[in-house]
Design a protein around this motif. Structure first.
Motif, mmCIF file in Angstrom:
data_model
loop_
_atom_site.group_PDB
_atom_site.id
_atom_site.type_symbol
_atom_site.label_atom_id
_atom_site.label_comp_id
_atom_site.label_asym_id
_atom_site.label_seq_id
_atom_site.Cartn_x
_atom_site.Cartn_y
_atom_site.Cartn_z
ATOM 1 N N GLU A 51 0.812 -1.217 0.000
ATOM 2 C CA GLU A 51 0.000 0.000 0.000
ATOM 3 C C GLU A 51 0.846 1.268 0.000
ATOM 4 O O GLU A 51 0.474 2.278 -0.599
ATOM 5 C CB GLU A 51 -0.935 -0.026 1.221
ATOM 6 N N LYS A 52 2.011 1.226 0.650
ATOM 7 C CA LYS A 52 2.903 2.395 0.657
ATOM 8 C C LYS A 52 3.406 2.698 -0.758
ATOM 9 O O LYS A 52 3.576 3.856 -1.129
ATOM 10 C CB LYS A 52 4.088 2.190 1.598
ATOM 11 N N ARG A 53 3.636 1.665 -1.530
ATOM 12 C CA ARG A 53 4.096 1.832 -2.915
ATOM 13 C C ARG A 53 3.022 2.528 -3.758
ATOM 14 O O ARG A 53 3.310 3.440 -4.528
ATOM 15 C CB ARG A 53 4.445 0.454 -3.479
ATOM 16 N N VAL A 54 1.799 2.124 -3.594
ATOM 17 C CA VAL A 54 0.681 2.727 -4.316
ATOM 18 C C VAL A 54 0.507 4.183 -3.897
ATOM 19 O O VAL A 54 0.287 5.062 -4.741
ATOM 20 C CB VAL A 54 -0.619 1.920 -4.076
ATOM 21 N N GLU A 55 0.613 4.442 -2.606
ATOM 22 C CA GLU A 55 0.484 5.807 -2.094
ATOM 23 C C GLU A 55 1.605 6.701 -2.635
ATOM 24 O O GLU A 55 1.376 7.866 -2.977
ATOM 25 C CB GLU A 55 0.497 5.810 -0.562
ATOM 26 N N ALA A 56 2.827 6.189 -2.720
ATOM 27 C CA ALA A 56 3.946 6.955 -3.263
ATOM 28 C C ALA A 56 3.669 7.349 -4.718
ATOM 29 O O ALA A 56 3.919 8.493 -5.119
ATOM 30 C CB ALA A 56 5.243 6.160 -3.154
ATOM 31 N N LEU A 57 3.146 6.417 -5.506
ATOM 32 C CA LEU A 57 2.811 6.728 -6.898
ATOM 33 C C LEU A 57 1.677 7.753 -7.000
ATOM 34 O O LEU A 57 1.698 8.627 -7.872
ATOM 35 C CB LEU A 57 2.422 5.455 -7.641
ATOM 36 N N ARG A 58 0.704 7.649 -6.118
ATOM 37 C CA ARG A 58 -0.416 8.600 -6.122
ATOM 38 C C ARG A 58 0.077 10.008 -5.801
ATOM 39 O O ARG A 58 -0.271 10.978 -6.472
ATOM 40 C CB ARG A 58 -1.482 8.168 -5.117
ATOM 41 N N LEU A 59 0.929 10.137 -4.780
ATOM 42 C CA LEU A 59 1.484 11.448 -4.426
ATOM 43 C C LEU A 59 2.387 11.992 -5.528
ATOM 44 O O LEU A 59 2.399 13.194 -5.800
ATOM 45 C CB LEU A 59 2.245 11.361 -3.106
ATOM 46 N N ALA A 60 3.147 11.126 -6.157
ATOM 47 C CA ALA A 60 4.008 11.553 -7.262
ATOM 48 C C ALA A 60 3.168 12.146 -8.394
ATOM 49 O O ALA A 60 3.553 13.150 -9.004
ATOM 50 C CB ALA A 60 4.835 10.382 -7.768
ATOM 51 N N ASP A 61 2.024 11.551 -8.653
ATOM 52 C CA ASP A 61 1.133 12.062 -9.689
ATOM 53 C C ASP A 61 0.612 13.454 -9.314
ATOM 54 O O ASP A 61 0.555 14.351 -10.163
ATOM 55 C CB ASP A 61 -0.023 11.082 -9.900
#
Length: 187
Positions: free
Chosen positions: A124-134
């Motif tokens: 889930e942290k990986r998905v959150e990192a990608l969401r914030l990067a976007d």
């Protein structure tokens, strides 16, 4: 009729700088120095800061005129108005220095920085990192099953904010270029 150029610290009724020059409040200033591109110039400029105990928060240097052999040094430093004036005066006395500008005092400017950030995470942290990067418009420039390297450009505050959000998500390494800045308008 051209627009009236009003310096920072003045108001619409006066073009004079209304900030007291004897203030003891430190503030960050972006100073650009146009220098002859020759050996030892950067060492003399940096020596001015270290010899007097001034700190450099950010430093970028690059040749900007190949034919004229000129380089531009952009320095972000913090000090009282007296210290900043002293820095500018001392920079102007260095023989190889062609021009000194305090972008902070001269009006509005555009400041940008480039950063690379490595985030190691999973689930889930990986998905959150990608969401914030976007949201921050950061680009993924490298990806493995365990990590990402994000590339982000923008104002230093934006990069600081992105790094703060990435720390709990697994930020392990940061590389920053330092501030590059230009004054806005025709100057």
């Amino acid at each position: 009729m051209s627009a009236l150029q009003i310096k920072k610290g003045s108001n619409k009724h006066s073009a004079y700088n209304l900030r007291p020059t004897f203030s003891d409040v430190s503030e960050a200033h972006t100073i650009t120095v146009l220098v002859e591109n020759e050996p030892g110039v950067l060492a003399r400029v940096i020596g001015l800061f270290s010899g007097r105990g001034y700190n450099i928060d950010s430093l970028t240097v690059a040749e900007v005129d190949h034919e004229g052999h000129l380089s531009r040094i952009t320095i972000v430093t913090t000090g009282t108005p007296q210290v900043i004036e002293q820095i500018k005066a001392q920079l102007g006395r260095i023989v190889s220095v062609r021009d000194v500008h305090d972008l902070t005092a001269e009006g509005s400017s555009v400041e940008r920085e480039l950063a690379l950030m490595k985030v190691v995470s999973s689930g889930e942290k990986r998905v959150e990192a990608l969401r914030l990067a976007d949201i921050f418009r950061a680009n993924v420039v490298d990806s493995t099953l365990e990590s990402f390297i994000f590339q982000l450009t923008g104002a230093p505050d934006k990069i600081d904010a992105f790094a703060d959000l990435m720390r709990p998500l697994g930020l392990v390494e940061v590389a920053r270029t330092g501030v590059a800045a230009l004054s806005r308008g025709t100057r």
